[in-house]
Design a protein around this motif. Structure first.
Motif, PDB file in Angstrom:
ATOM      1  N   LYS A 150     -16.809  37.558 -28.513  1.00 13.14           N
ATOM      2  CA  LYS A 150     -16.201  36.850 -29.678  1.00 13.14           C
ATOM      3  C   LYS A 150     -16.848  35.498 -29.577  1.00 13.14           C
ATOM      4  O   LYS A 150     -16.528  34.724 -30.212  1.00 13.14           O
ATOM      5  N   GLU A 180     -12.020  31.074 -26.331  1.00 11.48           N
ATOM      6  CA  GLU A 180     -12.302  32.519 -25.632  1.00 11.48           C
ATOM      7  C   GLU A 180     -12.604  32.455 -24.458  1.00 11.48           C
ATOM      8  O   GLU A 180     -13.331  31.387 -23.684  1.00 11.48           O
ATOM      9  N   TYR A 215     -17.889  33.915 -22.615  1.00  7.86           N
ATOM     10  CA  TYR A 215     -18.510  33.083 -23.198  1.00  7.86           C
ATOM     11  C   TYR A 215     -19.978  33.637 -22.735  1.00  7.86           C
ATOM     12  O   TYR A 215     -20.464  33.130 -21.799  1.00  7.86           O
ATOM     13  N   SER A 249     -12.886  28.913 -19.892  1.00 13.59           N
ATOM     14  CA  SER A 249     -13.737  29.760 -20.325  1.00 13.59           C
ATOM     15  C   SER A 249     -14.871  29.937 -19.241  1.00 13.59           C
ATOM     16  O   SER A 249     -14.992  28.956 -18.551  1.00 13.59           O
TER      17      SER A 249
END
Length: 197
Positions: free
Chosen positions: A23, A2, A5, A171
């Protein structure tokens, strides 16, 4: 991995923000008694599972093992005491913090799920003995980590994301830009949208 973060220091933030596009979230609890840490980890684990979000527990690897959490984050000092064999045997993934090349070499020797680099920009969160790393360091780190995902952290804002991702970060980790925003929910939604672009 993802691109957005979120890192928070309390399960209440997880319950408030995860439903708004998060997520991937780390629970980083500091200076709390073990009973409170345990309560928060259990609550966060169950809440994230119900909302299809990946929970990462910071530092408390023994508790993560005991409570069947499947992802942890460790700083360099935590790596001194962590039982990587037990973590692997339990199928627990882990991300590791790095700030210089010696720490990066050490982290990569453990085959982590990701490597974090920071602070990219000046940060208000805590006093750091490292100067801001900057985008050039992200580029260098990305060359050195190869296929291992790279997480950028420290002083990030939605406005800085394009540069961070262009430099090679996979990320972007955020703490204060959301938690200290006048409207943390709206800021979370901004981050989620910016990371989708």
């Amino acid at each position: 991995m993802e691109r957005f973060y979120l890192i928070t220091g309390d399960v209440d933030w997880i319950e408030k923000l995860v439903p708004h596009g998060v997520k991937l979230v780390q629970l980083r609890i500091k200076d709390q008694p073990e009973t409170e840490v345990r309560r928060q980890v259990i609550k966060a684990r169950d809440f994230c599972k119900a909302h299809s979000a990946q929970l990462i527990i910071n530092d408390y690897w023994e508790l993560a093992l005991e409570l069947s959490c499947d992802f942890i984050h460790l700083g360099q000092e935590d790596m001194d005491t962590a039982d990587f064999t037990a973590l692997r045997k339990a199928g627990i993934r882990f991300g590791l913090s790095t700030h210089d090349e010696a720490e990066l070499d050490r982290a990569l020797s453990h085959n982590p799920e990701y490597v974090a680099l920071g602070p990219v920009y000046p940060t208000k969160l805590k006093k750091m003995k490292w100067a801001p790393q900057g985008l050039d360091r992200i580029r260098r780190w990305k060359q050195m980590v190869g296929e291992t995902p790279l997480v950028a952290i420290g002083g990030l804002t939605p406005e800085r994301l394009a540069g961070v991702f262009e430099a090679g970060a996979d990320s972007a980790a955020v703490v204060t830009d959301i938690l200290q925003a006048p409207d943390p929910v709206a800021r979370t939604q901004e981050w989620a949208e910016a990371c989708r672009l």
